[in-house]
Design an enzyme around this catalytic site. Structure first.
Site, PDB file in Angstrom:
ATOM      1  N   ARG A 239       0.829  -1.205   0.000  1.00 40.88           N
ATOM      2  CA  ARG A 239       0.000   0.000   0.000  1.00 40.88           C
ATOM      3  C   ARG A 239       0.867   1.260   0.000  1.00 40.88           C
ATOM      4  NH1 ARG A 239      -3.385  -2.824  -1.581  1.00 40.88           N
ATOM      5  NH2 ARG A 239      -5.226  -3.591  -0.494  1.00 40.88           N
ATOM      6  N   GLU A 268      -4.121   8.004  -2.827  1.00 37.52           N
ATOM      7  CA  GLU A 268      -4.693   7.585  -4.121  1.00 37.52           C
ATOM      8  C   GLU A 268      -6.054   8.234  -4.333  1.00 37.52           C
ATOM      9  OE1 GLU A 268      -4.653   3.338  -4.709  1.00 37.52           O
ATOM     10  OE2 GLU A 268      -2.551   3.219  -4.124  1.00 37.52           O
ATOM     11  N   HIS A 286      -1.793   1.071  -9.520  1.00 37.05           N
ATOM     12  CA  HIS A 286      -2.272   0.030  -8.592  1.00 37.05           C
ATOM     13  C   HIS A 286      -2.790  -1.195  -9.361  1.00 37.05           C
ATOM     14  CE1 HIS A 286      -3.850  -0.391  -4.228  1.00 37.05           C
ATOM     15  NE2 HIS A 286      -3.574  -1.585  -4.737  1.00 37.05           N
TER      16      HIS A 286
HETATM   17  N1  LIG Z   1      -0.438  -3.368  -5.423  1.00 42.78           N
HETATM   18  C1  LIG Z   1      -1.356  -4.322  -5.417  1.00 42.78           C
HETATM   19  O1  LIG Z   1      -2.186  -4.396  -6.307  1.00 42.78           O
HETATM   20  C2  LIG Z   1      -1.351  -5.345  -4.318  1.00 42.78           C
HETATM   21  C3  LIG Z   1      -1.760  -6.653  -4.625  1.00 42.78           C
HETATM   22  C4  LIG Z   1      -1.754  -7.608  -3.611  1.00 42.78           C
HETATM   23  C5  LIG Z   1      -1.356  -7.255  -2.338  1.00 42.78           C
HETATM   24  N2  LIG Z   1      -0.981  -5.984  -2.066  1.00 42.78           N
HETATM   25  C6  LIG Z   1      -0.524  -5.611  -0.708  1.00 42.78           C
HETATM   26  O2  LIG Z   1       0.456  -6.557  -0.301  1.00 42.78           O
HETATM   27  C7  LIG Z   1       0.264  -6.831   1.066  1.00 42.78           C
HETATM   28  C8  LIG Z   1       0.881  -8.173   1.408  1.00 42.78           C
HETATM   29  O3  LIG Z   1       0.082  -9.233   0.928  1.00 42.78           O
HETATM   30  P1  LIG Z   1       0.358 -10.756   1.349  1.00 42.78           P
HETATM   31  O4  LIG Z   1      -0.772 -11.553   0.806  1.00 42.78           O
HETATM   32  O5  LIG Z   1       1.761 -11.128   1.013  1.00 42.78           O
HETATM   33  O6  LIG Z   1       0.203 -10.636   2.933  1.00 42.78           O
HETATM   34  P2  LIG Z   1       0.794 -11.630   4.046  1.00 42.78           P
HETATM   35  O7  LIG Z   1      -0.048 -11.377   5.236  1.00 42.78           O
HETATM   36  O8  LIG Z   1       0.910 -13.016   3.505  1.00 42.78           O
HETATM   37  O9  LIG Z   1       2.280 -11.077   4.266  1.00 42.78           O
HETATM   38  C9  LIG Z   1       2.563  -9.887   4.940  1.00 42.78           C
HETATM   39  C10 LIG Z   1       3.856 -10.083   5.731  1.00 42.78           C
HETATM   40  O10 LIG Z   1       4.192  -8.835   6.340  1.00 42.78           O
HETATM   41  C11 LIG Z   1       4.654  -9.122   7.661  1.00 42.78           C
HETATM   42  N3  LIG Z   1       4.516  -7.923   8.505  1.00 42.78           N
HETATM   43  C12 LIG Z   1       3.406  -7.445   9.102  1.00 42.78           C
HETATM   44  N4  LIG Z   1       3.704  -6.340   9.807  1.00 42.78           N
HETATM   45  C13 LIG Z   1       5.030  -6.131   9.661  1.00 42.78           C
HETATM   46  C14 LIG Z   1       5.934  -5.153  10.160  1.00 42.78           C
HETATM   47  N5  LIG Z   1       5.515  -4.153  10.947  1.00 42.78           N
HETATM   48  N6  LIG Z   1       7.224  -5.255   9.805  1.00 42.78           N
HETATM   49  C15 LIG Z   1       7.666  -6.261   9.018  1.00 42.78           C
HETATM   50  N7  LIG Z   1       6.858  -7.215   8.519  1.00 42.78           N
HETATM   51  C16 LIG Z   1       5.560  -7.148   8.837  1.00 42.78           C
HETATM   52  C17 LIG Z   1       3.807 -10.283   8.135  1.00 42.78           C
HETATM   53  O11 LIG Z   1       4.432 -10.980   9.197  1.00 42.78           O
HETATM   54  C18 LIG Z   1       3.709 -11.107   6.860  1.00 42.78           C
HETATM   55  O12 LIG Z   1       4.763 -12.058   6.766  1.00 42.78           O
HETATM   56  C19 LIG Z   1      -1.254  -6.747   1.255  1.00 42.78           C
HETATM   57  O13 LIG Z   1      -1.613  -6.469   2.582  1.00 42.78           O
HETATM   58  C20 LIG Z   1      -1.652  -5.634   0.312  1.00 42.78           C
HETATM   59  O14 LIG Z   1      -1.690  -4.397   0.986  1.00 42.78           O
HETATM   60  C21 LIG Z   1      -0.973  -5.027  -3.032  1.00 42.78           C
END
Ligand SMILES: NC(=O)c1ccc[n+]([C@@H]2O[C@H](COP(=O)([O-])OP(=O)(O)OC[C@H]3O[C@@H](n4cnc5c(N)ncnc54)[C@H](O)[C@@H]3O)[C@@H](O)[C@H]2O)c1
Length: 326
Positions: A239, A268, A286
């Site tokens: 994000r 955004e 995005h």
């Molecule tokens: N740009 C896009 O279109 C798009 C598409 C998909 C996902 N996303 C974003 O990607 C993010 C991640 O998705 P995911 O499915 O891999 O999620 P996930 O929950 O599998 O992975 C997130 C990881 O971040 C870690 N984390 C949480 N807080 C943290 C912190 N303070 N410091 C370090 N690490 C931390 C968690 O332990 C986890 O391993 C989503 O939440 C979403 O916002 C964006």
């Protein structure tokens, strides 16, 4: 008795509509512009289910306006648009779409990584301008990808997908996360768990895959950017607010980093005006999960999350299953 009522803030895709329409009398928002907030609040008032996008906030105000609501299903894995605690208070099950977009999003992080490293967009613009004089030795020199160090911040589903792809480029992979991955995962992906400080200091490409949470807002700050190498690139498919855009502009202006490729923005759909004119920045709207297959799967998953309760089941991707009154 008639069918329960649902609101979908987009027409979704036929596959998802088929699931919703079997269960609900569904009101679809079909206009090109996003649903205005007042319209959303008015339309959700009598609904039992909501299928929304990440652009709609499901908060105390919306939940209070929708006393019959049982489920709010967002068509996204990130759920920073949903106040899950408020949903629980209102006995509304909140649900998201994890897992189905991992590979597509990891592909796109790599698309940006290679495009910024090898100056793809600058090269394309040059060709279109009609001013390219022909091959020369020192034109548009970028940074190698092959054999470099990749730093992954947030080593969840998508972060691991990004790491898996790095093996083909013989990269060293460092990662930081609030929780260490199991050893077999580290071994399989040949990824080393380190402090975020080391990820920032040692990586040639830093890619962000944390959710947006209070403690990840502006995780990439002036201080963090100051630790990066002047030859390093920042890639953000998480994000937008994870990056302090003003700090990023300053770091680029001071040549503290070599460039940035962004798919998410702090406010955004607005973009920091100073980013727009910079050649060392790639901006995409995005679209990291935007393949036909994946966006269809996401909509279908959200539709299944919405209908489950009404079939006497727990929504498969509930964020607060305890809110379900079955
Ligand atoms: N740009 C896009 O279109 C798009 C598409 C998909 C996902 N996303 C974003 O990607 C993010 C991640 O998705 P995911 O499915 O891999 O999620 P996930 O929950 O599998 O992975 C997130 C990881 O971040 C870690 N984390 C949480 N807080 C943290 C912190 N303070 N410091 C370090 N690490 C931390 C968690 O332990 C986890 O391993 C989503 O939440 C979403 O916002 C964006």
């Amino acid at each position: 008795m008639g069918k329960p009522k649902a609101l979908a803030t987009r027409p979704l895709f036929p596959e998802a509509r088929a699931i919703l329409d079997q269960q609900f009398e569904t009101d679809y928002w079909t206009l090109t512009e996003r649903i205005p907030r007042a319209e959303l609040l008015a339309r959700v008032a009598e609904k039992e289910a909501l299928v929304c996008l990440l652009t709609e906030k499901v908060d105390e105000e919306l939940l209070s306006a929708a006393p019959k609501l049982c489920v709010a299903a967002t068509v996204s894995v990130g759920y920073d648009n949903i106040d899950v605690a408020a949903c629980t208070r209102h006995k509304v099950v909140a649900a998201h779409t994890p897992g189905v977009l991992d590979e597509t999003t990891a592909d796109f992080a790599w698309t940006l990584l290679m495009a910024i490293g090898r100056r793809l967009v600058e090269g394309d613009a040059w060709m279109r301008s009609g001013t390219w004089p022909g091959w020369d030795l020192d034109q548009l020199l970028g940074g190698d990808v092959w054999g470099k160090t990749l730093g992954i911040i947030g080593f969840g589903r998508i972060g691991r997908g990004v790491a898996r792809r790095a093996r083909g480029f013989q990269m060293r992979v460092l990662y930081s996360d609030s929780a260490r991955a199991p050893l077999d995962v580290e071994r399989e992906l040949q990824a080393e768990f380190v402090e975020m400080d080391r990820v920032l200091r040692e990586s040639d490409f830093v890619t962000l895959h944390v959710p947006l949470l209070p403690d990840t807002r502006h995780l990439i700050s002036t201080e963090a950017l100051g630790k990066m190498k002047p030859t390093a690139y920042l890639i953000n498919t998480a994000r937008g607010p994870v990056v302090d855009e003003a700090a990023l502009v300053q770091a680029l202006e001071r040549e503290q980093i070599a460039g940035a490729a962004l798919d998410g923005y702090e406010h955004e759909p607005k973009v920091h005006p100073a980013l727009v004119s910079r050649k060392d920045v790639i901006l995409t709207p995005h679209i990291a999960s935007a393949s036909v297959e994946t966006r269809t799967k996401m909509a279908v998953m959200a539709a299944k999350n919405a209908v489950a309760l009404f079939k006497g089941k727990r929504p498969p991707n509930a964020l607060n299953a305890e809110a379900a009154v079955l």
